[in-house]
Design a protein around this motif. Structure first.
Motif, PDB file in Angstrom:
ATOM      1  N   GLY A   1      42.201  -6.225 -18.835  1.00 46.40           N
ATOM      2  CA  GLY A   1      42.994  -6.187 -20.060  1.00 46.40           C
ATOM      3  C   GLY A   1      43.993  -5.050 -20.050  1.00 46.40           C
ATOM      4  N   VAL A   2      44.711  -4.907 -21.144  1.00 38.31           N
ATOM      5  CA  VAL A   2      45.811  -3.934 -21.195  1.00 38.31           C
ATOM      6  C   VAL A   2      45.400  -2.611 -21.815  1.00 38.31           C
ATOM      7  CG1 VAL A   2      47.546  -5.756 -21.278  1.00 38.31           C
ATOM      8  CG2 VAL A   2      46.625  -4.839 -23.435  1.00 38.31           C
ATOM      9  N   MET A   3      44.136  -2.461 -22.206  1.00 39.47           N
ATOM     10  CA  MET A   3      43.702  -1.228 -22.849  1.00 39.47           C
ATOM     11  C   MET A   3      42.547  -0.567 -22.094  1.00 39.47           C
ATOM     12  SD  MET A   3      44.113  -2.042 -26.917  1.00 39.47           S
ATOM     13  CE  MET A   3      45.721  -2.525 -27.554  1.00 39.47           C
ATOM     14  N   SER A   4      42.647  -0.589 -20.782  1.00 35.70           N
ATOM     15  CA  SER A   4      41.645   0.068 -19.962  1.00 35.70           C
ATOM     16  C   SER A   4      41.866   1.569 -19.964  1.00 35.70           C
ATOM     17  CB  SER A   4      41.747  -0.462 -18.528  1.00 35.70           C
ATOM     18  OG  SER A   4      40.947   0.301 -17.656  1.00 35.70           O
ATOM     19  N   ALA A   5      40.783   2.323 -19.918  1.00 34.35           N
ATOM     20  CA  ALA A   5      40.887   3.778 -19.756  1.00 34.35           C
ATOM     21  C   ALA A   5      40.881   4.054 -18.254  1.00 34.35           C
ATOM     22  CB  ALA A   5      39.737   4.483 -20.478  1.00 34.35           C
ATOM     23  N   ASN A   6      39.805   4.580 -17.702  1.00 32.93           N
ATOM     24  CA  ASN A   6      39.671   4.745 -16.262  1.00 32.93           C
ATOM     25  C   ASN A   6      38.190   4.933 -15.934  1.00 32.93           C
ATOM     26  OD1 ASN A   6      39.055   7.472 -16.877  1.00 32.93           O
ATOM     27  ND2 ASN A   6      41.202   8.057 -16.671  1.00 32.93           N
ATOM     28  N   GLU A   7      37.894   5.168 -14.676  1.00 30.73           N
ATOM     29  CA  GLU A   7      36.491   5.253 -14.258  1.00 30.73           C
ATOM     30  C   GLU A   7      35.797   6.512 -14.767  1.00 30.73           C
ATOM     31  OE1 GLU A   7      36.269   4.745 -10.063  1.00 30.73           O
ATOM     32  OE2 GLU A   7      36.905   2.650 -10.123  1.00 30.73           O
ATOM     33  N   GLU A   8      36.560   7.439 -15.315  1.00 30.46           N
ATOM     34  CA  GLU A   8      35.969   8.644 -15.888  1.00 30.46           C
ATOM     35  C   GLU A   8      35.377   8.374 -17.266  1.00 30.46           C
ATOM     36  OE1 GLU A   8      37.469  13.120 -15.495  1.00 30.46           O
ATOM     37  OE2 GLU A   8      38.588  12.027 -17.027  1.00 30.46           O
ATOM     38  N   ARG A   9      35.783   7.260 -17.855  1.00 32.21           N
ATOM     39  CA  ARG A   9      35.325   6.915 -19.203  1.00 32.21           C
ATOM     40  C   ARG A   9      33.802   6.842 -19.239  1.00 32.21           C
ATOM     41  NH1 ARG A   9      34.277   6.648 -23.726  1.00 32.21           N
ATOM     42  NH2 ARG A   9      35.036   5.226 -25.341  1.00 32.21           N
ATOM     43  N   LEU A  10      33.216   7.471 -20.238  1.00 34.14           N
ATOM     44  CA  LEU A  10      31.771   7.471 -20.482  1.00 34.14           C
ATOM     45  C   LEU A  10      31.009   8.344 -19.478  1.00 34.14           C
ATOM     46  CD1 LEU A  10      30.213   5.950 -22.754  1.00 34.14           C
ATOM     47  CD2 LEU A  10      29.395   4.396 -21.003  1.00 34.14           C
ATOM     48  N   THR A  11      31.678   9.350 -18.928  1.00 36.11           N
ATOM     49  CA  THR A  11      31.004  10.208 -17.953  1.00 36.11           C
ATOM     50  C   THR A  11      30.980  11.687 -18.335  1.00 36.11           C
ATOM     51  OG1 THR A  11      33.008  10.590 -16.621  1.00 36.11           O
ATOM     52  CG2 THR A  11      31.675   8.653 -16.075  1.00 36.11           C
ATOM     53  N   ILE A  12      32.002  12.180 -19.014  1.00 35.62           N
ATOM     54  CA  ILE A  12      32.155  13.628 -19.176  1.00 35.62           C
ATOM     55  C   ILE A  12      31.114  14.226 -20.116  1.00 35.62           C
ATOM     56  CG2 ILE A  12      33.729  15.512 -19.725  1.00 35.62           C
ATOM     57  CD1 ILE A  12      34.464  13.882 -17.257  1.00 35.62           C
ATOM     58  N   ALA A  13      30.834  13.563 -21.233  1.00 33.31           N
ATOM     59  CA  ALA A  13      29.811  14.090 -22.140  1.00 33.31           C
ATOM     60  C   ALA A  13      28.468  14.161 -21.424  1.00 33.31           C
ATOM     61  CB  ALA A  13      29.704  13.221 -23.391  1.00 33.31           C
ATOM     62  N   ALA A  14      28.165  13.132 -20.644  1.00 33.25           N
ATOM     63  CA  ALA A  14      26.904  13.131 -19.905  1.00 33.25           C
ATOM     64  C   ALA A  14      26.861  14.264 -18.885  1.00 33.25           C
ATOM     65  CB  ALA A  14      26.715  11.786 -19.204  1.00 33.25           C
ATOM     66  N   LYS A  15      27.979  14.497 -18.192  1.00 26.79           N
ATOM     67  CA  LYS A  15      28.037  15.550 -17.176  1.00 26.79           C
ATOM     68  C   LYS A  15      27.905  16.945 -17.779  1.00 26.79           C
ATOM     69  CE  LYS A  15      30.982  13.264 -13.732  1.00 26.79           C
ATOM     70  NZ  LYS A  15      32.321  13.261 -13.099  1.00 26.79           N
TER      71      LYS A  15
ATOM     72  N   VAL B   1      36.190  16.038 -37.568  1.00 30.38           N
ATOM     73  CA  VAL B   1      36.058  14.753 -36.885  1.00 30.38           C
ATOM     74  C   VAL B   1      37.385  14.336 -36.276  1.00 30.38           C
ATOM     75  CG1 VAL B   1      35.413  12.324 -37.114  1.00 30.38           C
ATOM     76  CG2 VAL B   1      34.260  14.063 -38.522  1.00 30.38           C
ATOM     77  N   TYR B   2      37.353  14.035 -34.973  1.00 31.69           N
ATOM     78  CA  TYR B   2      38.511  13.494 -34.266  1.00 31.69           C
ATOM     79  C   TYR B   2      38.241  12.016 -33.989  1.00 31.69           C
ATOM     80  CZ  TYR B   2      39.349  18.461 -33.146  1.00 31.69           C
ATOM     81  OH  TYR B   2      39.540  19.810 -33.205  1.00 31.69           O
ATOM     82  N   VAL B   3      39.045  11.143 -34.579  1.00 35.89           N
ATOM     83  CA  VAL B   3      38.891   9.711 -34.345  1.00 35.89           C
ATOM     84  C   VAL B   3      39.871   9.286 -33.254  1.00 35.89           C
ATOM     85  CG1 VAL B   3      39.028   7.400 -35.335  1.00 35.89           C
ATOM     86  CG2 VAL B   3      38.117   9.294 -36.707  1.00 35.89           C
ATOM     87  N   PHE B   4      39.366   8.607 -32.240  1.00 37.14           N
ATOM     88  CA  PHE B   4      40.196   8.157 -31.126  1.00 37.14           C
ATOM     89  C   PHE B   4      40.281   6.639 -31.124  1.00 37.14           C
ATOM     90  CE2 PHE B   4      38.647  12.306 -29.946  1.00 37.14           C
ATOM     91  CZ  PHE B   4      39.753  12.900 -29.360  1.00 37.14           C
ATOM     92  N   HIS B   5      41.509   6.134 -31.155  1.00 37.01           N
ATOM     93  CA  HIS B   5      41.734   4.693 -31.102  1.00 37.01           C
ATOM     94  C   HIS B   5      41.498   4.246 -29.663  1.00 37.01           C
ATOM     95  CE1 HIS B   5      44.546   1.156 -32.431  1.00 37.01           C
ATOM     96  NE2 HIS B   5      43.276   0.811 -32.361  1.00 37.01           N
ATOM     97  N   ALA B   6      40.575   3.321 -29.456  1.00 36.62           N
ATOM     98  CA  ALA B   6      40.133   2.952 -28.111  1.00 36.62           C
ATOM     99  C   ALA B   6      41.136   2.032 -27.417  1.00 36.62           C
ATOM    100  CB  ALA B   6      38.752   2.292 -28.174  1.00 36.62           C
ATOM    101  N   THR B   7      42.304   2.571 -27.162  1.00 39.83           N
ATOM    102  CA  THR B   7      43.402   1.805 -26.571  1.00 39.83           C
ATOM    103  C   THR B   7      43.625   2.131 -25.101  1.00 39.83           C
ATOM    104  OG1 THR B   7      44.940   3.524 -27.293  1.00 39.83           O
ATOM    105  CG2 THR B   7      44.632   1.625 -28.770  1.00 39.83           C
ATOM    106  N   GLY B   8      42.716   2.819 -24.480  1.00 34.89           N
ATOM    107  CA  GLY B   8      42.917   3.284 -23.117  1.00 34.89           C
ATOM    108  C   GLY B   8      43.294   4.749 -23.135  1.00 34.89           C
ATOM    109  N   ALA B   9      44.461   5.037 -23.679  1.00 28.73           N
ATOM    110  CA  ALA B   9      44.881   6.430 -23.823  1.00 28.73           C
ATOM    111  C   ALA B   9      43.932   7.184 -24.743  1.00 28.73           C
ATOM    112  CB  ALA B   9      46.307   6.497 -24.358  1.00 28.73           C
ATOM    113  N   GLY B  10      43.423   6.503 -25.773  1.00 30.68           N
ATOM    114  CA  GLY B  10      42.500   7.150 -26.701  1.00 30.68           C
ATOM    115  C   GLY B  10      41.225   7.602 -26.014  1.00 30.68           C
ATOM    116  N   GLY B  11      40.663   6.726 -25.190  1.00 27.20           N
ATOM    117  CA  GLY B  11      39.456   7.093 -24.465  1.00 27.20           C
ATOM    118  C   GLY B  11      39.708   8.218 -23.480  1.00 27.20           C
ATOM    119  N   ARG B  12      40.843   8.170 -22.801  1.00 24.74           N
ATOM    120  CA  ARG B  12      41.176   9.234 -21.848  1.00 24.74           C
ATOM    121  C   ARG B  12      41.375  10.565 -22.560  1.00 24.74           C
ATOM    122  NH1 ARG B  12      44.463   5.058 -19.863  1.00 24.74           N
ATOM    123  NH2 ARG B  12      46.356   6.063 -20.653  1.00 24.74           N
TER     124      ARG B  12
END
Length: 422
Positions: free
Chosen positions: A265-279, A225-236
């Protein structure tokens, strides 16, 4: 290291201005371990000659697709872009051939930009170290979602002195040790061991109880299990691992980065967020953890236009702002749109909605409880996914309910195993 290939470290820099410092770096790496092979790459503006240079500036320039063979007439920005492209290709080829165990650089802002852009393209866990004059400030634009290590040079990298020699020596010993360790990991035979399936889980402080239960259950069932802190960089970082094909499943329990992207806000990822697993068809369960909040720094850094909003001081450095019904409605639309637009296998995606609260402070009686806003979020997701084939599961629990966490973890395992059998 007996019987293993020599450890190789790449040192990349602008040698037309920093040759003396790089020669000292090279000497200190070799003093730390004389068996190490140091590849010295010149990504400077002007070509120079020295017997220690392995890949010359003209060779890097020739490798660049952006080059016509000359830098003389180009402005500084285009020079940097050209040398970045060439360096990426040169080092990328070496890495693909299995010849690199670590990469190091010294630089000011220009040299750091070249080195960082090159290193960000390299595989995660390959050691990467930059000694830089800008390392004491905001390094997010250099590091991004990679695992670059940055070391502040203290003094400018402009001539050797006692301080800079000591810093460079520390860096040399560090990269030598990291490279040796990486080489050992690469050379260690796996034998007949079966690779564990790897799954990602996204977390925030206000969803930690659920993630802890889910992680423990997934580990008990034999998953890495890889846990990612959803701070922007974590999502990326998570999306990057998905892009590299290194994850077998995703429990995207905490999608709060989308709120920061929408509102500013200050913890945005980018527009790729929530797309790669689906693709890529990687099984995923998506939830709405911490979409009740937008993240800012200390309270006095919150933009003036938000001053009349509802806030919660998470700690002296983090101020949370409650999302409104309209914002939640738009977030629901975005989640549905990204999943639907990128979906290659609807059976591999499920969205789970915790109807009694989407974070620890959004349950009844807590500061961010807002049934209307949460309802707008849920309704927009359901409407946006209607007819898509993507299942939406509504659960009468809050997001940190242990039973919810157990159920969502078990369901992800079922999806991953079903994908493996298929």
């Amino acid at each position: 290291m007996t019987g293993q290939k020599p450890v190789t470290i790449v040192a990349i820099g602008t040698l037309d201005t920093k040759l003396v410092e790089y020669l000292y770096l090279r000497s200190q790496i070799l003093e730390a371990d004389p068996s190490i092979n140091v590849i010295l790459i010149d990504a400077g503006r002007a070509a120079i000659q020295h017997e220690a240079i392995t890949v010359s500036q003209p060779e890097v320039l020739k490798a660049s697709s952006a080059s016509d063979g000359s830098l003389e007439s180009l402005p500084r920005g285009e020079v940097v872009a050209t040398m970045i492209d060439g360096a990426k290709r040169v080092i990328g080829d070496l890495v693909n051939e299995g010849k690199v165990h670590g990469v190091i650089a010294l630089g000011g802002s220009g040299g750091t930009s070249i080195a960082a852009a090159t290193m960000r393209e390299l595989p995660l866990t390959l050691p990467k170290l930059i000694v830089s004059t800008v390392a004491s400030g905001d390094t997010s634009s250099y590091v991004a979602e990679s695992d670059i290590t940055m070391m502040y040079s203290v003094v400018d990298i402009a001539g050797l002195n006692d301080v800079l020699r000591a810093v460079i020596t520390n860096a040399a010993v560090a990269i030598a040790g990291m490279a040796r360790g990486y080489a050992v990991r690469c050379a260690t035979p796996t034998g007949s061991e079966v690779r564990k399936k790897c799954v990602a889980v996204t977390m925030f402080g206000v969803t930690t109880p659920a993630v802890t239960v889910a992680r423990q259950r997934l580990e008990e069932m034999g998953f890495e299990v890889y846990v990612f802190h959803a701070t922007g960089a974590g999502g990326r970082s998570m999306e990057r691992l998905l892009r590299e094909g290194r994850l077998d499943g995703v429990l995207d329990l905490t999608t709060t980065e989308l709120a920061d992207e929408l509102v500013g806000g200050v913890m945005s990822a980018n527009e790729e967020r929530l797309t790669i697993a689906a693709k890529t068809g990687v099984p995923q369960i998506v939830s709405v953890g911490a979409l009740d909040m937008v993240n800012f720094g200390p309270k006095d850094t919150v933009p003036e236009k938000f001053r009349d909003r509802k806030f919660f001081e998470h700690n002296p450095s983090v101020t949370l702002m409650r999302t409104t019904s309209n914002e939640c409605r738009e977030l629901g639309k975005r989640i549905a749109s990204r999943l639907r637009a990128n979906c290659v296998d609807a059976s591999a995606i499920e969205v789970w909605l915790p109807l009694k609260g989407i974070s620890a402070i959004a349950v009844q009686g807590q500061a961010f409880y807002d049934n209307e806003a949460d309802g707008a979020l849920f309704d927009a997701i359901k409407a946006g996914l209607d007819g898509s084939g993507i299942a939406v599961k509504e659960v009468d629990a809050d997001i940190n309910d242990p039973k919810w966490a157990e159920s969502i973890a078990r369901r992800l395992v079922e999806l991953v195993n079903s994908k493996s059998k298929g």
